[in-house]
Design a protein around this motif. Structure first.
Motif, PDB file in Angstrom:
ATOM      1  N   GLY A   1      64.663  -0.668 -20.379  1.00 42.27           N
ATOM      2  CA  GLY A   1      66.055  -0.864 -19.969  1.00 42.27           C
ATOM      3  C   GLY A   1      66.322  -2.184 -19.264  1.00 42.27           C
ATOM      4  O   GLY A   1      67.451  -2.438 -18.832  1.00 42.27           O
ATOM      5  N   ASP A   2      65.312  -3.074 -19.149  1.00 42.41           N
ATOM      6  CA  ASP A   2      65.510  -4.333 -18.424  1.00 42.41           C
ATOM      7  C   ASP A   2      66.030  -5.440 -19.335  1.00 42.41           C
ATOM      8  O   ASP A   2      65.837  -5.410 -20.553  1.00 42.41           O
ATOM      9  CB  ASP A   2      64.189  -4.793 -17.794  1.00 42.41           C
ATOM     10  N   GLU A   3      66.673  -6.386 -18.717  1.00 42.28           N
ATOM     11  CA  GLU A   3      67.024  -7.672 -19.341  1.00 42.28           C
ATOM     12  C   GLU A   3      67.638  -7.540 -20.738  1.00 42.28           C
ATOM     13  O   GLU A   3      67.311  -8.325 -21.633  1.00 42.28           O
ATOM     14  CB  GLU A   3      65.768  -8.568 -19.433  1.00 42.28           C
ATOM     15  N   SER A   4      68.532  -6.579 -20.901  1.00 42.74           N
ATOM     16  CA  SER A   4      69.190  -6.425 -22.209  1.00 42.74           C
ATOM     17  C   SER A   4      70.418  -7.327 -22.232  1.00 42.74           C
ATOM     18  O   SER A   4      71.561  -6.853 -22.312  1.00 42.74           O
ATOM     19  CB  SER A   4      69.571  -4.958 -22.429  1.00 42.74           C
TER      20      SER A   4
ATOM     21  N   ALA B   1      51.707  -5.696 -24.488  1.00 42.14           N
ATOM     22  CA  ALA B   1      52.577  -6.120 -25.586  1.00 42.14           C
ATOM     23  C   ALA B   1      52.589  -7.635 -25.771  1.00 42.14           C
ATOM     24  O   ALA B   1      52.482  -8.127 -26.892  1.00 42.14           O
ATOM     25  CB  ALA B   1      53.992  -5.605 -25.354  1.00 42.14           C
ATOM     26  N   ARG B   2      52.726  -8.396 -24.686  1.00 45.06           N
ATOM     27  CA  ARG B   2      52.788  -9.868 -24.824  1.00 45.06           C
ATOM     28  C   ARG B   2      51.452 -10.379 -25.357  1.00 45.06           C
ATOM     29  O   ARG B   2      51.388 -11.211 -26.252  1.00 45.06           O
ATOM     30  CB  ARG B   2      53.141 -10.506 -23.493  1.00 45.06           C
ATOM     31  N   HIS B   3      50.362  -9.905 -24.746  1.00 46.36           N
ATOM     32  CA  HIS B   3      49.037 -10.051 -25.340  1.00 46.36           C
ATOM     33  C   HIS B   3      48.446  -8.656 -25.417  1.00 46.36           C
ATOM     34  O   HIS B   3      48.616  -7.860 -24.483  1.00 46.36           O
ATOM     35  CB  HIS B   3      48.133 -10.953 -24.495  1.00 46.36           C
TER      36      HIS B   3
ATOM     37  N   SER C   1      51.852 -10.072 -19.142  1.00 44.06           N
ATOM     38  CA  SER C   1      50.727 -10.801 -19.748  1.00 44.06           C
ATOM     39  C   SER C   1      51.136 -11.997 -20.617  1.00 44.06           C
ATOM     40  O   SER C   1      50.403 -12.369 -21.518  1.00 44.06           O
ATOM     41  CB  SER C   1      49.878  -9.822 -20.560  1.00 44.06           C
ATOM     42  N   GLU C   2      52.286 -12.614 -20.300  1.00 49.10           N
ATOM     43  CA  GLU C   2      52.654 -13.800 -21.076  1.00 49.10           C
ATOM     44  C   GLU C   2      51.571 -14.879 -21.038  1.00 49.10           C
ATOM     45  O   GLU C   2      51.305 -15.561 -22.025  1.00 49.10           O
ATOM     46  CB  GLU C   2      53.949 -14.430 -20.516  1.00 49.10           C
ATOM     47  N   THR C   3      50.924 -15.043 -19.882  1.00 48.35           N
ATOM     48  CA  THR C   3      49.943 -16.128 -19.727  1.00 48.35           C
ATOM     49  C   THR C   3      48.511 -15.601 -19.655  1.00 48.35           C
ATOM     50  O   THR C   3      47.585 -16.343 -19.367  1.00 48.35           O
ATOM     51  CB  THR C   3      50.216 -16.931 -18.434  1.00 48.35           C
TER      52      THR C   3
ATOM     53  N   PHE D   1      62.573  -0.459  -9.108  1.00 49.06           N
ATOM     54  CA  PHE D   1      63.171  -1.660  -8.519  1.00 49.06           C
ATOM     55  C   PHE D   1      62.235  -2.843  -8.700  1.00 49.06           C
ATOM     56  O   PHE D   1      61.099  -2.833  -8.233  1.00 49.06           O
ATOM     57  CB  PHE D   1      63.442  -1.418  -7.025  1.00 49.06           C
ATOM     58  N   TRP D   2      62.733  -3.872  -9.393  1.00 46.62           N
ATOM     59  CA  TRP D   2      61.906  -5.075  -9.577  1.00 46.62           C
ATOM     60  C   TRP D   2      62.627  -6.320  -9.097  1.00 46.62           C
ATOM     61  O   TRP D   2      62.001  -7.269  -8.653  1.00 46.62           O
ATOM     62  CB  TRP D   2      61.461  -5.232 -11.035  1.00 46.62           C
ATOM     63  N   SER D   3      64.021  -6.288  -9.142  1.00 43.46           N
ATOM     64  CA  SER D   3      64.680  -7.541  -8.809  1.00 43.46           C
ATOM     65  C   SER D   3      66.048  -7.386  -8.149  1.00 43.46           C
ATOM     66  O   SER D   3      66.340  -8.088  -7.191  1.00 43.46           O
ATOM     67  CB  SER D   3      64.751  -8.368 -10.096  1.00 43.46           C
TER      68      SER D   3
ATOM     69  N   ASP E   1      55.952 -18.199 -12.068  1.00 45.05           N
ATOM     70  CA  ASP E   1      56.351 -18.373 -10.668  1.00 45.05           C
ATOM     71  C   ASP E   1      57.847 -18.179 -10.449  1.00 45.05           C
ATOM     72  O   ASP E   1      58.390 -18.620  -9.453  1.00 45.05           O
ATOM     73  CB  ASP E   1      55.896 -19.732 -10.143  1.00 45.05           C
ATOM     74  N   TRP E   2      58.514 -17.483 -11.402  1.00 41.25           N
ATOM     75  CA  TRP E   2      59.968 -17.373 -11.295  1.00 41.25           C
ATOM     76  C   TRP E   2      60.396 -16.572 -10.058  1.00 41.25           C
ATOM     77  O   TRP E   2      61.474 -16.816  -9.509  1.00 41.25           O
ATOM     78  CB  TRP E   2      60.591 -16.766 -12.563  1.00 41.25           C
ATOM     79  N   ALA E   3      59.555 -15.647  -9.584  1.00 44.49           N
ATOM     80  CA  ALA E   3      59.957 -14.850  -8.416  1.00 44.49           C
ATOM     81  C   ALA E   3      59.423 -15.445  -7.123  1.00 44.49           C
ATOM     82  O   ALA E   3      60.126 -15.478  -6.112  1.00 44.49           O
ATOM     83  CB  ALA E   3      59.468 -13.409  -8.563  1.00 44.49           C
TER      84      ALA E   3
ATOM     85  N   ALA F   1      55.055  -7.603  -5.462  1.00 42.13           N
ATOM     86  CA  ALA F   1      54.162  -6.681  -6.185  1.00 42.13           C
ATOM     87  C   ALA F   1      53.764  -7.168  -7.579  1.00 42.13           C
ATOM     88  O   ALA F   1      52.984  -6.498  -8.249  1.00 42.13           O
ATOM     89  CB  ALA F   1      54.823  -5.310  -6.286  1.00 42.13           C
ATOM     90  N   TYR F   2      54.329  -8.316  -8.030  1.00 41.01           N
ATOM     91  CA  TYR F   2      54.012  -8.760  -9.388  1.00 41.01           C
ATOM     92  C   TYR F   2      52.662  -9.476  -9.435  1.00 41.01           C
ATOM     93  O   TYR F   2      52.484 -10.545  -8.853  1.00 41.01           O
ATOM     94  CB  TYR F   2      55.130  -9.670  -9.916  1.00 41.01           C
ATOM     95  N   LEU F   3      51.746  -8.888 -10.170  1.00 38.91           N
ATOM     96  CA  LEU F   3      50.403  -9.469 -10.250  1.00 38.91           C
ATOM     97  C   LEU F   3      50.368 -10.698 -11.155  1.00 38.91           C
ATOM     98  O   LEU F   3      49.371 -11.418 -11.182  1.00 38.91           O
ATOM     99  CB  LEU F   3      49.401  -8.421 -10.752  1.00 38.91           C
ATOM    100  N   ASP F   4      51.461 -10.945 -11.898  1.00 34.83           N
ATOM    101  CA  ASP F   4      51.466 -12.136 -12.763  1.00 34.83           C
ATOM    102  C   ASP F   4      52.085 -13.344 -12.067  1.00 34.83           C
ATOM    103  O   ASP F   4      52.161 -14.422 -12.674  1.00 34.83           O
ATOM    104  CB  ASP F   4      52.204 -11.864 -14.076  1.00 34.83           C
ATOM    105  N   MET F   5      52.492 -13.204 -10.805  1.00 36.27           N
ATOM    106  CA  MET F   5      52.982 -14.380 -10.091  1.00 36.27           C
ATOM    107  C   MET F   5      51.785 -15.209  -9.618  1.00 36.27           C
ATOM    108  O   MET F   5      50.786 -14.653  -9.152  1.00 36.27           O
ATOM    109  CB  MET F   5      53.840 -13.963  -8.878  1.00 36.27           C
TER     110      MET F   5
HETATM  111  C1  TNX Z   1      60.574 -10.043 -16.053  1.00 42.25           C
HETATM  112  S1  TNX Z   1      60.192  -7.483 -14.719  1.00 42.25           S
HETATM  113  C2  TNX Z   1      60.426  -9.032 -16.989  1.00 42.25           C
HETATM  114  C3  TNX Z   1      59.357  -9.113 -17.990  1.00 42.25           C
HETATM  115  C4  TNX Z   1      58.558 -10.378 -17.837  1.00 42.25           C
HETATM  116  C5  TNX Z   1      58.330 -10.646 -16.366  1.00 42.25           C
HETATM  117  C6  TNX Z   1      57.444 -11.813 -16.103  1.00 42.25           C
HETATM  118  C7  TNX Z   1      60.964  -7.007 -15.951  1.00 42.25           C
HETATM  119  C8  TNX Z   1      61.501  -5.676 -15.881  1.00 42.25           C
HETATM  120  N1  TNX Z   1      61.130  -7.861 -16.959  1.00 42.25           N
HETATM  121  O1  TNX Z   1      59.905  -9.009 -19.272  1.00 42.25           O
HETATM  122  O2  TNX Z   1      57.360 -10.219 -18.507  1.00 42.25           O
HETATM  123  O3  TNX Z   1      59.572 -10.889 -15.772  1.00 42.25           O
HETATM  124  O4  TNX Z   1      57.138 -11.950 -14.749  1.00 42.25           O
END
Ligand code: TNX
Length: 469
Positions: free
Chosen positions: A342-345, A191-193, A466-468, A390-392, A430-432, A415-419
């Motif tokens: 359901g995340d980050e709403s 979705a991001r790219h 895929s933001e970056t 579970f992500w955070s 690198d937020w995590a 487990a985040y491959l985008d870190m």
């Molecule tokens: C958090 S992990 C998000 C995503 C971002 C990701 C970037 C999650 C459930 N939400 O929207 O793309 O961080 O690392």
């Protein structure tokens, strides 16, 4: 089927080999000379994931132009696995191994894919002997997992000193293996790219090599909507045309999505579709502003902020929309799961969020799927038949466990491959954490958090946002 086929190795090659390598020994077994060649000891072979039991015997199998693949005659699916193996070995070594050759006059060193009804599911056993390789499994899926081990054991370079032709030396011994977790997933954020069908197939090929069995596709987000929905065509006609950084975006037609589902199935991988809601929905609301819960007319978004969009959780049209989307995607997705995001709403009021999640779970079930949601969904009143990813937030994971829900382990710190790997990595966030390769490998889902006991763990998944990328 004859298990032990024999073939001749030219005598001069055997003599030369015996003379030049002190470690070589020549043995006579049945009618055929067998060379024991130096190879990596099987128990030291770098296999990922590490098999349950590996026993080396110091001997080896020489894969060469006299080798062939034989598969269980009564099981056509094992034949497909054999064809897949031969194709991958050809890519890797250049050898064109025949699969179930009709010519029985030729003496082959055989790689046998056999059925053992005592073995179950993804379980397999591999016996690597000097004259043959026997791979036993109770299902074609188990056989498919087993051939990945064989692929990983095949060296990149052949030995060219033992005979007048190259020999790929595979260390001998036996391996018994079965997965610790039934769900071993990867996630790709298309979705991001946007990523094309060909890109996703490449990703599936890599996943198959590591015996992963679920690909979660993040099909919608603020920046783009990536799957054709016939009853709501503007989702892709409008919402599919954007992506991070202002690129052209894109989307999968239903036919392309079905092609991906079939390609994945041929590798025993299940596609898990995700429509992220009620947040991460700007692209949907740009396509149909009636869906928007912000009370504003949304504009296309190509940045990387999160948490600013929401669906209107109190509007019937929104639930009709979700019913249509889930119905159409579920009909194309034979796997058991549907991911509701359901995340980050962050701009959805907590009461509205709970109301929303509790209302869409039955829609997903109506279309025969088990709902999965990011860990925040555990704040809603749900029964144990919803999976929390579970992500955070460990508090959310704890809530999920208390409700009897299964947990899918994707801790962002591991487990985040985008870190990023480290501070000089070119791509990634690198937020995590910084996650160098070793720290991505050295952790255990079952001991990661005291709040998540092993019996609640469905499996694990590595998300690639895929933001970056
Ligand atoms: C958090 S992990 C998000 C995503 C971002 C990701 C970037 C999650 C459930 N939400 O929207 O793309 O961080 O690392």
């Amino acid at each position: 089927m004859k298990i032990l086929q024999t073939r001749r190795i030219p005598l001069n090659s055997v003599i030369i080999a015996c003379l030049i390598a002190l470690t070589l020994s020549c043995r006579q077994q049945s009618r055929r000379p067998v060379i024991t060649m130096p190879a990596t000891e099987l128990s030291a072979a770098p296999l990922i994931p590490k098999p349950q039991v590996v026993t080396g015997d110091g001997r080896a199998f020489g894969m060469d132009r006299h080798s062939a693949v034989f598969t269980e005659e009564s099981e056509p699916e094992y034949g497909d696995v054999g064809e897949f193996l031969a194709e991958k070995l050809a890519d890797h070594t250049g050898l064109q191994l025949p699969v179930n050759p009709a010519n029985t006059d030729t003496l082959y060193s055989g790689i046998y894919l056999l059925k053992d009804p005592e073995l179950h599911g993804e379980e397999y056993r591999l016996d690597i002997r000097p004259d043959s390789i026997l791979l036993w499994a109770g299902t074609a899926e188990g056989s498919f997992r087993g051939i990945q081990t064989l692929r990983q054991l095949t060296p990149d370079t052949a030995n060219d000193t033992l005979a007048a032709y190259p020999i790929w030396v595979i260390p001998g011994g036996s391996i018994s293996d079965s997965p610790q977790f039934s769900y071993r997933g990867g996630m790709l954020d298309v979705a991001r790219h946007f990523f094309t069908v060909e890109d996703v197939k490449k990703y599936l090929e890599v996943m198959a090599y590591y015996k992963m069995n679920a690909l979660h596709l993040h099909l919608s987000d603020d920046q783009g909507w990536r799957i054709e929905i016939n009853s709501w065509p503007r989702l892709t006609a409008v919402g599919g045309k954007t992506e991070v950084g202002g690129g052209p975006g894109g989307f999968f037609t239903q036919e392309q999505y079905s092609d991906l589902v079939a390609f994945a199935a041929s590798r025993f991988i299940t596609i898990v579709p995700e429509i992220d809601m009620p947040g991460h929905t700007n692209a949907a609301s740009v396509s149909y502003p009636i869906l928007n819960g912000n009370g504003k007319t949304p504009k296309p978004y190509t940045g990387t902020r999160v948490g600013f969009s929401t669906l209107d959780t109190r509007k019937d049209t929104v639930y009709q929309f979700i019913d249509d989307v889930v119905r159409e995607i579920a009909a194309l997705s034979p796997g058991p799961y549907f991911h509701i995001g359901g995340d980050e709403s962050h701009v959805t009021q907590p009461d509205d969020y709970k109301f929303f999640i509790e209302r869409i779970v039955p829609i997903v079930r109506k279309y025969g799927k088990i709902p999965i949601g990011w860990d925040e969904v555990a704040t809603a009143d749900l029964d144990g038949n919803v999976v929390a990813q579970f992500w955070s937030d460990e508090e959310n994971a704890k809530k999920a466990v208390t409700k009897g829900m299964k947990v899918l382990m994707s801790p962002a710190k591991k487990a985040y491959l985008d870190m990023k790997y480290d501070s000089v990595s070119r791509f990634g966030l690198d937020w995590a954490a910084h996650i160098p390769v070793d720290s991505a490998y050295i952790w255990s889902p079952e001991t990661y958090s005291s709040e998540i006991p092993p019996e609640h763990i469905l499996g694990l998944e590595a998300p690639l946002w895929s933001e970056t990328i």
